[in-house]
Design a protein around this motif. Structure first.
Motif, PDB file in Angstrom:
ATOM      1  N   GLY A  14     -99.732  65.628  49.701  1.00 29.55           N
ATOM      2  CA  GLY A  14     -97.792  65.854  49.148  1.00 29.55           C
ATOM      3  C   GLY A  14     -97.064  67.044  49.992  1.00 29.55           C
ATOM      4  N   SER A  16     -94.959  69.112  52.833  1.00 30.58           N
ATOM      5  CA  SER A  16     -94.315  68.914  53.911  1.00 30.58           C
ATOM      6  C   SER A  16     -94.354  69.202  55.148  1.00 30.58           C
ATOM      7  N   LYS A  63     -92.859  54.482  55.573  1.00 30.46           N
ATOM      8  CA  LYS A  63     -92.049  54.535  54.162  1.00 30.46           C
ATOM      9  C   LYS A  63     -91.783  55.095  53.603  1.00 30.46           C
ATOM     10  N   ARG A  64     -89.922  55.739  54.453  1.00 32.90           N
ATOM     11  CA  ARG A  64     -89.152  56.728  53.882  1.00 32.90           C
ATOM     12  C   ARG A  64     -89.447  58.186  54.201  1.00 32.90           C
ATOM     13  N   ARG A  65     -90.428  58.129  54.418  1.00 29.05           N
ATOM     14  CA  ARG A  65     -91.206  60.073  53.479  1.00 29.05           C
ATOM     15  C   ARG A  65     -90.573  60.476  54.548  1.00 29.05           C
ATOM     16  N   PHE A  66     -90.474  59.731  55.734  1.00 26.13           N
ATOM     17  CA  PHE A  66     -89.705  61.078  57.148  1.00 26.13           C
ATOM     18  C   PHE A  66     -88.421  61.057  57.592  1.00 26.13           C
ATOM     19  N   MET A  81     -91.095  66.067  57.716  1.00 22.31           N
ATOM     20  CA  MET A  81     -92.062  65.182  57.085  1.00 22.31           C
ATOM     21  C   MET A  81     -92.303  65.319  56.177  1.00 22.31           C
ATOM     22  N   ASN A  82     -92.508  64.876  54.863  1.00 25.86           N
ATOM     23  CA  ASN A  82     -92.512  65.038  53.102  1.00 25.86           C
ATOM     24  C   ASN A  82     -93.986  63.725  53.088  1.00 25.86           C
ATOM     25  N   TYR A  83     -94.202  64.825  51.449  1.00 27.02           N
ATOM     26  CA  TYR A  83     -95.187  63.386  51.269  1.00 27.02           C
ATOM     27  C   TYR A  83     -97.104  62.813  51.773  1.00 27.02           C
ATOM     28  N   GLN A  85     -99.987  62.570  53.846  1.00 25.16           N
ATOM     29  CA  GLN A  85    -101.553  62.275  53.330  1.00 25.16           C
ATOM     30  C   GLN A  85    -102.296  62.332  54.606  1.00 25.16           C
ATOM     31  N   ASP A  88    -101.706  61.299  57.945  1.00 26.00           N
ATOM     32  CA  ASP A  88    -101.275  61.314  58.699  1.00 26.00           C
ATOM     33  C   ASP A  88    -101.256  62.186  59.910  1.00 26.00           C
TER      34      ASP A  88
END
Length: 113
Positions: A14, A16, A63-66, A81-83, A85, A88
């Protein structure tokens, strides 16, 4: 070494992280630069790329996280990089997709659950 990746580390799920690709000799203004990653036991895959025009592209798993961006003055390309997991977790590299050079050591990103 034309491109050097840095900024990896340990982060909780979760969280960044921002990676930086520093270019030497070549310029990010005139070259397409991409981030790749390789997880243990898996093939290297494309994460994101940014063209000289600024056009960006991402791997489906992002999926729009990065997001990828470049700083022409600093001659760097960043991967935000966000969210994050656990899946990753990988070594992240930067390279020129149209003129691949040595992969170097990359930078390790570890995401804990």
């Amino acid at each position: 070494v034309q491109l050097q990746a840095s900024g990896g580390g340990l982060v909780q799920a979760g969280g960044s992280l921002t990676l930086t690709c520093t270019a030497h000799i070549i310029t990010v203004k005139y070259n397409q630069v991409a981030w790749y990653r390789q997880a243990p036991g898996k093939q290297r895959e494309l994460v994101a790329a940014i063209a000289p025009s600024g056009r960006v592209s991402y791997g489906d798993f992002v999926k729009r996280r990065f997001s990828i961006s470049k700083d022409i003055d600093a001659n760097t390309v960043a991967l935000h990089m966000n969210y994050l997991q656990p899946e990753d977790t990988a070594i992240y590299y930067c390279n020129l997709p149209r003129d691949l050079g040595p992969w170097g050591q990359g930078t390790l990103v570890t995401v804990s659950s």
